[in-house]
Design a protein around this motif. Sequence first.
Motif, PDB file in Angstrom:
ATOM      1  N   GLU A  28       0.828  -1.206   0.000  1.00 44.62           N
ATOM      2  CA  GLU A  28       0.000   0.000   0.000  1.00 44.62           C
ATOM      3  C   GLU A  28       0.862   1.255   0.000  1.00 44.62           C
ATOM      4  O   GLU A  28       0.540   2.251  -0.672  1.00 44.62           O
ATOM      5  N   ARG A  29       1.964   1.214   0.728  1.00 46.04           N
ATOM      6  CA  ARG A  29       2.885   2.356   0.722  1.00 46.04           C
ATOM      7  C   ARG A  29       3.464   2.577  -0.670  1.00 46.04           C
ATOM      8  O   ARG A  29       3.618   3.718  -1.113  1.00 46.04           O
ATOM      9  N   GLU A  30       3.773   1.480  -1.365  1.00 49.41           N
ATOM     10  CA  GLU A  30       4.279   1.584  -2.742  1.00 49.41           C
ATOM     11  C   GLU A  30       3.255   2.267  -3.655  1.00 49.41           C
ATOM     12  O   GLU A  30       3.597   3.145  -4.454  1.00 49.41           O
ATOM     13  N   ILE A  31       2.000   1.874  -3.508  1.00 47.87           N
ATOM     14  CA  ILE A  31       0.946   2.469  -4.333  1.00 47.87           C
ATOM     15  C   ILE A  31       0.855   3.973  -4.089  1.00 47.87           C
ATOM     16  O   ILE A  31       0.808   4.774  -5.027  1.00 47.87           O
ATOM     17  N   LEU A  32       0.823   4.360  -2.824  1.00 43.02           N
ATOM     18  CA  LEU A  32       0.690   5.783  -2.503  1.00 43.02           C
ATOM     19  C   LEU A  32       1.935   6.570  -2.895  1.00 43.02           C
ATOM     20  O   LEU A  32       1.839   7.728  -3.316  1.00 43.02           O
ATOM     21  N   ALA A  33       3.107   5.954  -2.772  1.00 44.60           N
ATOM     22  CA  ALA A  33       4.332   6.643  -3.174  1.00 44.60           C
ATOM     23  C   ALA A  33       4.313   6.981  -4.656  1.00 44.60           C
ATOM     24  O   ALA A  33       4.827   8.026  -5.081  1.00 44.60           O
ATOM     25  N   HIS A  34       3.722   6.124  -5.458  1.00 43.13           N
ATOM     26  CA  HIS A  34       3.682   6.337  -6.906  1.00 43.13           C
ATOM     27  C   HIS A  34       2.455   7.117  -7.374  1.00 43.13           C
ATOM     28  O   HIS A  34       2.508   7.774  -8.423  1.00 43.13           O
ATOM     29  N   LEU A  70       2.309  10.394   2.824  1.00 41.48           N
ATOM     30  CA  LEU A  70       2.513  10.429   1.373  1.00 41.48           C
ATOM     31  C   LEU A  70       1.348  11.148   0.694  1.00 41.48           C
ATOM     32  O   LEU A  70       1.545  11.935  -0.246  1.00 41.48           O
ATOM     33  N   LEU A  71       0.141  10.882   1.171  1.00 38.71           N
ATOM     34  CA  LEU A  71      -1.048  11.515   0.612  1.00 38.71           C
ATOM     35  C   LEU A  71      -1.073  13.001   0.962  1.00 38.71           C
ATOM     36  O   LEU A  71      -1.357  13.861   0.118  1.00 38.71           O
TER      37      LEU A  71
END
Length: 351
Positions: free
Chosen positions: A90-96, A123-124
């Motif tokens: 999930e962190r990867e998704i938000l980072a991108h 990140l958001l």
Amino acid sequence: MPSRGSAVFCSGCIDMLRRLPSKRKLDGRQKCTIIGADIPETEIFRGDLLIQSLSGSPRSIGSMYYYDDTGSALFERLCQEDSYYLFRAEREILAHHAKSVADMTGPASIVELGSGNAQKTTLLMNAYMENYGPTSYAAIDVNRSILEEAAENLLSITPDLNFTGIIGVYQTGLEQAAAVIGPKLLVCLGSSVGNMYDDELHDLLHSIRSLFALGDFFLVGIDLDKNSDILEAAYNNQSAILTNLCVLQHLNWRFDGNFNVFQFRHVAFHNKSLCRMEAHVEAMQAQSVNLEKLEFSFCLEKGEMIRTEIMRKVNLHTFNETFMNHGLNPVHHWTDSDRRCAVCLFQIVDK
């Protein structure tokens, strides 16, 4: 019952608990408003509902009992386990893609359900601050100290943030957050909606549609269905075992109970027919349990299990249909590089 998903509480577990880091506290210079601090905890952790769930068949305990200070610290530790892919995915998704989310919604106040320590939310928030300047953020959680930690994490990066912590369950928190003026983005990460039974999810979606305005958005993290080996490894590591068994410790201190955690076994397995993981505590011998503050007692047979949590592993098409049936239209979704998890953006289009 798969034996691979079983483990017991041990003396080494006690040593690990003692080594957990203490919660950091906000200093006087940081801006943080907490709403609901004066609400009695008996209105949040309702004994009548616990009695009802422990009297059912099968017996169960609400997943909110994971998140006292010890449970929250253990969950943070779980997120660092190699086998627990969900946090990293999930962190990867938000980072991108956090900037894409901000671009699609336009300026909005952010409201988060079950914020935890808000590590991924930073990140958001960075994307919204970069796009639109100072942004309001309201975090809803049952644990005051975890709200204070979320405030510290966010304010250390974005000191101009307007941070409001709301102590309460989702329903009461949403009622407070709905009063925020202007467009809103509701956020629920960590596959928290996957911990809800059908009636709980329907009640949540009904509340969102009723309390929030047409055009408001809902960003939801979900765990996609996958191979049993991957799922069972994620929920049977040492941190997962401790987190699950410490639910009983939470009940002991909150309700003056006599659960002996050394007489219970952690059991977590993939229920393929229902597309979900299930976590249980299993009695290793016949015993009587008393929750003195609730004036409630019950007996467990050897091998009897108490369900502590479900974790839905969803099909994206079916998941979208559920939201559409409640007036939330799918806008876009993003997955991690291994397509294990998804973050989905919905918009309220029907009142």
